[in-house]
Design an enzyme around this catalytic site. Structure first.
Site, PDB file in Angstrom:
ATOM      1  CE  LYS A  57      40.501   0.793 -23.133  1.00  0.00           C
ATOM      2  NZ  LYS A  57      40.049   0.776 -21.810  1.00  0.00           N
TER       3      LYS A  57
ATOM      4  CE1 TYR B 154      44.458   3.135 -19.715  1.00  0.00           C
ATOM      5  CE2 TYR B 154      45.666   1.201 -20.663  1.00  0.00           C
ATOM      6  CZ  TYR B 154      44.593   2.106 -20.702  1.00  0.00           C
ATOM      7  OH  TYR B 154      43.420   2.101 -21.842  1.00  0.00           O
TER       8      TYR B 154
ATOM      9  CG  PHE C  79      40.644   0.055 -12.220  1.00  0.00           C
ATOM     10  CD1 PHE C  79      41.552   0.389 -13.235  1.00  0.00           C
ATOM     11  CD2 PHE C  79      40.128   1.145 -11.456  1.00  0.00           C
ATOM     12  CE1 PHE C  79      41.624   1.901 -13.488  1.00  0.00           C
ATOM     13  CE2 PHE C  79      40.289   2.590 -11.730  1.00  0.00           C
ATOM     14  CZ  PHE C  79      41.133   2.721 -12.796  1.00  0.00           C
TER      15      PHE C  79
ATOM     16  NE  ARG D 180      37.191  12.324 -22.230  1.00  0.00           N
ATOM     17  CZ  ARG D 180      37.444  11.347 -21.686  1.00  0.00           C
ATOM     18  NH1 ARG D 180      38.679  10.532 -21.875  1.00  0.00           N
ATOM     19  NH2 ARG D 180      37.169  10.620 -20.411  1.00  0.00           N
TER      20      ARG D 180
ATOM     21  CB  THR E 232      34.805   5.171 -17.995  1.00  0.00           C
ATOM     22  OG1 THR E 232      35.388   6.517 -18.569  1.00  0.00           O
ATOM     23  CG2 THR E 232      35.898   4.159 -17.828  1.00  0.00           C
TER      24      THR E 232
ATOM     25  NE  ARG F 189      34.803   3.815 -23.273  1.00  0.00           N
ATOM     26  CZ  ARG F 189      35.394   4.699 -22.683  1.00  0.00           C
ATOM     27  NH1 ARG F 189      34.633   5.910 -22.406  1.00  0.00           N
ATOM     28  NH2 ARG F 189      36.795   4.537 -22.724  1.00  0.00           N
TER      29      ARG F 189
ATOM     30  CG  ASN G  59      36.402   0.879 -21.521  1.00  0.00           C
ATOM     31  OD1 ASN G  59      37.454   0.435 -22.040  1.00  0.00           O
ATOM     32  ND2 ASN G  59      36.240   1.808 -20.622  1.00  0.00           N
TER      33      ASN G  59
ATOM     34  CG  HIS H 240      42.505   5.341 -23.751  1.00  0.00           C
ATOM     35  ND1 HIS H 240      42.520   5.644 -22.609  1.00  0.00           N
ATOM     36  CD2 HIS H 240      43.276   6.035 -24.277  1.00  0.00           C
ATOM     37  CE1 HIS H 240      43.123   6.768 -22.329  1.00  0.00           C
ATOM     38  NE2 HIS H 240      43.865   6.923 -23.445  1.00  0.00           N
TER      39      HIS H 240
ATOM     40  CD  GLU I  33      46.759   9.352 -23.423  1.00  0.00           C
ATOM     41  OE1 GLU I  33      46.453   9.311 -22.111  1.00  0.00           O
ATOM     42  OE2 GLU I  33      45.695   9.241 -24.240  1.00  0.00           O
TER      43      GLU I  33
END
Ligand code: CMP
Length: 140
Positions: free
Chosen positions: A11, A51, A59, A87, A93, A104, A114, A117, A128
């Site tokens: 990100k 998203y 948010f 993950r 998250t 993270r 964070n 993704h 995705e």
């Protein structure tokens, strides 16, 4: 365990801090192989579309602004059990809840910023990947 493909974003907060290499190393050390990757600056339409599942969440506006603020790296990671493994390597998250050694825990600034993704299931991984890559860009 089966070889899977999953989708990942490094990100804006992480790219701005020059952390692409450190984050890729975490994935590679866990046995995940980037089989496609590119640096892009997401448009508002791309971020809102990607998203869309979160569009009614409080948010959402801030999430879109953060994702279009500066470039990201989008990538496809391949490996045994890649979806869950990704993950695990990312961590929770909210970085406050992320385990030691996760991306993270080490790099994220906040729940919004964070750093990464990752797809949460086989169906979302397939969707995705398709959102950002053509089949001929997945070079194995
Ligand atoms: P990501 O895995 O990219 O999916 C949705 C993103 O929304 C999430 O990571 C967070 O960066 C962001 N976000 C911001 N606030 C929240 C929240 N309260 N709960 C979940 N995700 C949030």
């Amino acid at each position: 365990m089966a070889i899977e493909r999953t989708f990942s974003i490094i990100k804006p907060d992480a790219v701005r801090r020059n952390l692409i290499g450190k984050i890729l190393t975490k994935f590679e050390d866990a046995g995940l192989r980037p089989i496609a990757l590119k640096k892009i600056h997401m448009t508002r339409a791309q971020a809102e579309g990607f998203y869309a599942v979160h569009k009614d969440r409080p948010f959402f506006g801030e999430l879109v602004e953060q994702m279009i603020a500066s470039p990201v790296v989008v990538q496809v990671l391949e490996g045994e059990g890649a979806i869950l493994k990704n993950r695990d390597v990312m961590g929770a998250t909210n970085p406050a809840n992320a385990a030691e050694g996760t991306i993270r825990k080490e790099f994220a600034l906040s729940i919004g910023e964070n750093s990464v993704h990752g797809s949460d299931a086989p169906e979302t991984a397939a969707q995705e990947i398709k959102f950002f890559f053509n089949d001929d860009e997945l070079v194995g």
